[in-house]
Design an enzyme around this catalytic site. Structure first.
Site, short mmCIF file in Angstrom:
data_model
loop_
_atom_site.label_atom_id
_atom_site.label_comp_id
_atom_site.label_asym_id
_atom_site.label_seq_id
_atom_site.Cartn_x
_atom_site.Cartn_y
_atom_site.Cartn_z
N ILE A 143 16.77 -0.41 -6.78
CA ILE A 143 16.23 -1.46 -7.83
C ILE A 143 16.10 -0.83 -9.11
CG2 ILE A 143 13.84 -0.59 -7.27
CD1 ILE A 143 13.15 -3.77 -7.22
N GLY A 158 15.89 6.89 -3.97
CA GLY A 158 14.61 7.51 -3.18
C GLY A 158 14.59 8.89 -2.81
N GLN A 159 13.64 9.68 -2.06
CA GLN A 159 13.60 10.90 -1.57
C GLN A 159 14.72 11.15 -0.59
OE1 GLN A 159 10.67 11.82 1.47
NE2 GLN A 159 10.92 14.03 0.92
N TYR A 168 2.09 -0.04 5.79
CA TYR A 168 3.35 0.55 6.13
C TYR A 168 3.67 0.74 7.44
CZ TYR A 168 6.83 4.52 5.92
OH TYR A 168 7.98 5.17 6.19
N ILE A 179 15.98 -5.68 -3.03
CA ILE A 179 16.53 -5.63 -1.37
C ILE A 179 16.06 -7.05 -1.06
CG2 ILE A 179 14.42 -4.39 -0.48
CD1 ILE A 179 18.08 -4.79 0.72
N GLY A 193 17.95 1.93 -1.71
CA GLY A 193 16.88 2.63 -2.09
C GLY A 193 17.56 4.12 -2.10
N1 SER Z 1 6.37 10.01 4.90
C1 SER Z 1 5.94 8.78 5.16
C2 SER Z 1 4.63 8.63 4.47
O1 SER Z 1 4.11 9.50 4.54
C3 SER Z 1 5.81 8.38 6.60
O2 SER Z 1 6.86 8.07 6.99
O3 SER Z 1 4.31 7.46 4.15
#
Ligand code: SER
Length: 313
Positions: free
Chosen positions: A33, A9-10, A137, A48, A6
């Protein structure tokens, strides 16, 4: 060699740079990816969920550490629950397997404030308490933490983790999270745009500046093994604020800035998360200490975003 999943990503983008600076360009392998641009000439495409490909890369590059950042975040996950579970869990298990097989020595797994739900005191969430999250999540992070602990106890895998608050930085943009507003608000402010906030003005969430978040990862990963006592995941705290407070902090620097509130489903998610975390264990076990508060972060964010905008023009 350190492998990062990743990396586009951020967190991945900034962590890749930080690790490259610390250990050298030739010792860090960013993977993602999607193809991306990274310093140096090392990069590999990696889905992954593909354990064969992961193993191939680990062997080919003699990888000793994996920073596993690839995941689907909280808000996006709600519209694709099963794929989110599959990606988040399979990804982590594939990485943990590299540890069990003795191919890598150390693993980092980011958990999140999303592991909590109403069953703990949300004004100050404890290190150990009931974890009954309201998002897919969050469920994947709770299960992930338990898997990390299991691999540590059963197979001696040295896997380390923190529960990140929302992360705010100027280098990269988040995607699909509930805390993303706290990054987007700065971008709107420096562009002179009015900001429409999808979280109600008084809903607090724990947040952390990117510089502190990256330092936390490096300090935890470099801590002597015996100091890392919590093998599920450490609560990590820094600041805590609601949209009205971050708005006020930005308005102090940019008096013309305007905001409107249009809460959506993400507001519900935010309300199920804590306002702040008790991170005493991180502070005692590996001496965690945040540096930035809302005011110093705001000054730094605005400074860098104005600079970036000037460069683009
Ligand atoms: N920053 C993430 C989200 O907002 C939380 O882990 O999904």
């Amino acid at each position: 060699m350190i492998l990062i999943t990743g990396a586009g990503g951020q967190i991945g983008g900034v962590l890749t740079k930080a690790l490259q600076q610390r250990y050298g360009l030739s010792h860090v392998l960013p993977t993602d990816i999607h193809a991306g641009t990274f310093d140096g000439n090392l990069f590999e495409l990696l889905d992954i969920t593909d354990v064969e490909r992961l193993r191939k890369l680990v062997v080919k590059y003699s990888v000793t550490e994996i920073y596993h950042l690839a995941a689907v975040l909280s808000a996006r996950g709600e519209s694709h629950p099963i794929p989110t579970w599959d990606i988040n869990m399979k990804g982590l298990l594939n990485v943990l397997e590299m540890g069990r097989e003795g191919l890598v020595e150390k693993i980092f797994f980011p958990s999140s404030i999303a592991v909590f739900g109403d069953e703990v005191p949300l004004d100050f969430a404890p290190q150990f308490g009931a974890l009954i999250p309201k998002t897919v999540y969050g469920i994947s992070k709770v299960a992930g933490e338990s898997w990390c602990n299991y691999y540590h106890l059963k197979y001696g895998v040295d896997v380390r983790s923190v529960r990140f608050p929302g992360i705010i930085g100027y280098e990269t943009l988040p995607g699909g999270g509930t805390t993303d507003y706290a990054v987007e608000i700065y971008h709107a402010a420096v562009k002179g745009e009015r900001f429409v906030c999808y979280i109600a003005p008084d809903v607090k969430m724990p947040m952390i500046y990117m510089k502190d978040a990256i330092r936390a990862v490096i300090e935890l990963m470099e801590a002597p093994k015996e100091r890392v006592q919590v093998r599920t995941s450490y609560n990590l705290a820094s600041m805590s604020f609601a949209p009205a407070e971050i708005y006020a902090a930005i308005k102090k620097e940019m008096p013309g800035f305007e905001i409107a509130y249009e809460p959506d489903f993400r507001d519900e998610i935010a309300r199920s998360w804590p306002d702040q975390l008790d991170d005493e264990r991180a502070r005692t076990d590996w001496m965690w200490l945040p540096e930035f508060d809302l005011e110093s972060m705001t000054k730094d964010m605005i400074l860098h975003l104005l600079e970036q905008n000037a460069e683009i023009r």
